[in-house]
Design an enzyme around this catalytic site. Structure first.
Site: not given
Length: 327
Positions: A35-36, A78, A96, A177
């Site tokens: 994670s950041r 992505h 996706k 989405d």
């Protein structure tokens, strides 16, 4: 390649939690998460019993305990994060849509090809049992000549202008989405469309609230897809042929039931497609199979098809006037 593959989870939002739960239930090893934020990584790792938690995506992809990286960040990242993992020598399952647009998708596939690595779009629906059976029925001529496909993906999702789904900068809107599911389904059944027609209704923030897409094909077949993020739909689908039809119950893109129906309405076959969990582990099985067999792509969803699907979505966005910042 021999031995078990170890997965790394890049981006620790809701979709990554669902995917990781299915991996663990299926006995697939998660070696590390990234994670950041170290706190977010630590909390996620503790929830799933993962030994290694990183405070950066670079540290995750460089971790020797990781063989495959799952990219679960928002759409605009992505391609960037898939490339990061590929350049670190990792195979990649990228959530996706494969990228924000076709140009990004091509760059990811080119990098994977150059490095001899597997990259796969995480369109989990393709690998579910009822979809496997649907392809078998169509190939076997069970409904004759396939003529029409209709599929809906409509949900009532958050309307807060600050939400990711409402934000153009984060690739928001119904199309990427939700609409990608039925568009990818049409590609699965018919392949590349000859024409694309699309109409949309925008939200106050400028992304698409609902979008209808009509795809036509060389021999006259048609696919009609609808997606919306402000209404809850039935979310069913049907494939029509000259000798019958295949009906998929709600929710068609999740594990569900499928029926082969004769022209007179008789149910010829019923398929219960329920699997453990959400069924997201099946796409992981596919990637691991490709790695074991030394193959760059499979038949269910080759990366070049993911690029071509993004080309279709690019054309839809062109027609509805949906442009994302920085493109």
């Amino acid at each position: 390649m021999t031995g078990r593959l170890r997965w790394g989870i890049l981006g620790l939002g809701g979709i990554s939690r669902k995917f990781t739960a299915d991996l663990w239930a299926a006995g697939i090893e998660v070696g590390a998460v990234g994670s950041r934020s170290q706190a977010t990584a630590d909390a996620f790792a503790a929830d799933f019993g993962v030994a290694r938690a990183h405070d950066s995506y670079a540290a995750l992809v460089d971790d020797p305990a990781v063989d495959v990286v799952y990219v679960g960040t928002p759409h605009p990242f992505h391609a960037e994060h898939a490339l990061l993992a590929l350049r670190a020598g990792k195979h990649v399952l990228v959530e996706k849509p494969f990228a924000l647009n076709a140009a990004q998708a091509r760059a990811v596939v080119a990098e994977a090809d150059a490095r001899g690595l597997v990259v796969l779009e995480a369109m989990w629906t393709r690998f579910l049992p009822h979809m496997v059976r649907l392809r078998e029925l169509i190939r076997g001529g069970a409904i004759g000549e396939v003529r029409t496909l209709t599929a809906d993906h409509s949900q009532r999702l958050p309307s807060d202008p600050g939400h990711r789904l409402q934000d153009p900068a984060l690739g928001g809107g119904a199309l990427l989405d939700l609409g990608i599911y039925p568009v990818s389904f049409a590609w699965d059944v018919f392949g590349r469309p000859e024409t694309v027609w699309a109409r949309s209704t925008p939200t106050a923030t400028g992304v698409d609230a609902q979008t209808t897409v009509v795809l036509t094909y060389r021999d006259g077949q048609q696919a009609v897809t609808h997606s919306a993020l402000d209404v809850a739909g039935r979310n069913d689908a049907v494939v029509l042929g000259t000798e019958g039809r295949i009906e998929i119950d709600p929710t068609w893109y999740r594990p569900t039931t499928l029926r082969l129906v004769a022209p007179d309405g008789r149910v010829v076959e019923s398929v219960d497609g329920v699997v453990p969990g959400r069924g997201m582990q099946l796409q992981a099985f596919e990637l691991e199979r490709l790695v074991r067999e030394g193959r760059a792509s499979g038949d269910v969803l080759p990366p070049q098809e993911s690029v071509a699907i993004m080309e279709t979505l690019d054309e839809v966005r062109r027609q509805i006037g949906l442009v994302y910042p920085g493109e």
